[in-house]
Motif scaffolding. Structure first.
Motif, short mmCIF file in Angstrom:
data_model
loop_
_atom_site.label_atom_id
_atom_site.label_comp_id
_atom_site.label_asym_id
_atom_site.label_seq_id
_atom_site.Cartn_x
_atom_site.Cartn_y
_atom_site.Cartn_z
N ILE A 31 149.86 54.05 3.53
CA ILE A 31 148.29 54.24 2.93
C ILE A 31 148.34 55.80 2.82
CG2 ILE A 31 147.20 52.15 3.78
CD1 ILE A 31 146.05 53.40 5.89
N GLN A 32 147.44 56.30 1.93
CA GLN A 32 147.10 57.52 1.71
C GLN A 32 146.69 58.13 2.70
OE1 GLN A 32 148.36 59.27 -1.09
NE2 GLN A 32 149.23 57.37 -1.60
N PRO A 33 146.90 59.48 3.26
CA PRO A 33 146.27 60.27 4.24
C PRO A 33 144.71 60.13 4.27
CG PRO A 33 148.17 61.81 3.26
CD PRO A 33 147.91 60.33 2.52
N LYS A 34 144.19 60.46 2.92
CA LYS A 34 142.70 60.36 2.92
C LYS A 34 142.10 59.13 2.84
CE LYS A 34 142.61 65.00 1.44
NZ LYS A 34 141.77 66.21 1.06
N SER A 35 142.76 57.95 3.06
CA SER A 35 142.23 56.56 2.84
C SER A 35 141.17 56.41 4.01
CB SER A 35 143.29 55.54 2.87
OG SER A 35 144.30 55.51 1.97
N GLU A 36 140.59 55.45 3.94
CA GLU A 36 139.38 54.94 4.80
C GLU A 36 140.30 54.42 5.92
OE1 GLU A 36 136.51 54.50 7.10
OE2 GLU A 36 136.16 55.26 4.99
N THR A 37 140.22 54.71 7.24
CA THR A 37 140.84 54.46 8.35
C THR A 37 140.00 53.57 9.41
OG1 THR A 37 140.89 56.70 9.32
CG2 THR A 37 142.78 55.83 7.90
N ASN A 38 138.95 53.67 9.24
CA ASN A 38 137.89 53.17 10.06
C ASN A 38 137.97 51.50 9.98
OD1 ASN A 38 136.46 55.36 10.95
ND2 ASN A 38 134.61 55.05 10.06
#
Length: 142
Positions: A31-38
């Motif tokens: 997934i992209q580094p700036k994707s939502e990771t919460n």
């Protein structure tokens, strides 16, 4: 008390941090580094296995209810392995241990399914649906 292979496989992945949580997906550039990771269940912390299955407010409520049904008290272990092993001290007899391990694995499975419903079906599954599913396992197995 047979546990399906997909549930056993999931439990192995959880215990060895091989599950596709957002932190692991990001580490492996899935997934992209700036994707939502919460966490998709509570949206309060990074979605790591420990949080998703044991520290998330949603997961905690599921665990608390299941322990309450079994008349057990629990503490919040520091990690996945500790959570898995905390059952050892409270159980007497091979049949009781097997039943509780089966319930433990099915709780992990139910939390994982809930996470997947939120992500892939873009729908929130309410707490009662997960709890009712676990009540069935509790009544049948314990």
């Amino acid at each position: 008390m047979d546990v399906p292979y997909n549930v056993k496989g999931l439990v192995w992945k959880v215990k060895h941090n091989r599950i596709s949580t957002k932190d692991n997906l990001q580490k492996h550039n899935k997934i992209q580094p700036k994707s939502e990771t919460n966490c998709v269940q509570c949206n309060s912390e990074l979605q790591i296995a420990k949080h998703l299955f044991f520290n998330c407010k949603f997961a905690n409520e599921v665990w608390d209810r299941c322990y309450w049904w079994g008349g057990k008290m629990r503490t919040q272990p520091k990690g996945t392995q500790g959570h898995f092993l905390q059952h050892e001290g409270n159980l007497r007899g091979k049949k009781a241990k097997l039943a509780w391990w089966t319930v433990w694995m099915n709780i992990v499975w139910a939390i994982w399914k809930n996470r997947n419903i939120i992500i892939f079906k873009e729908a929130n599954r309410d707490m009662e649906a997960v709890v009712e599913e676990m009540q069935y396992f509790f009544v049948v197995l314990v």
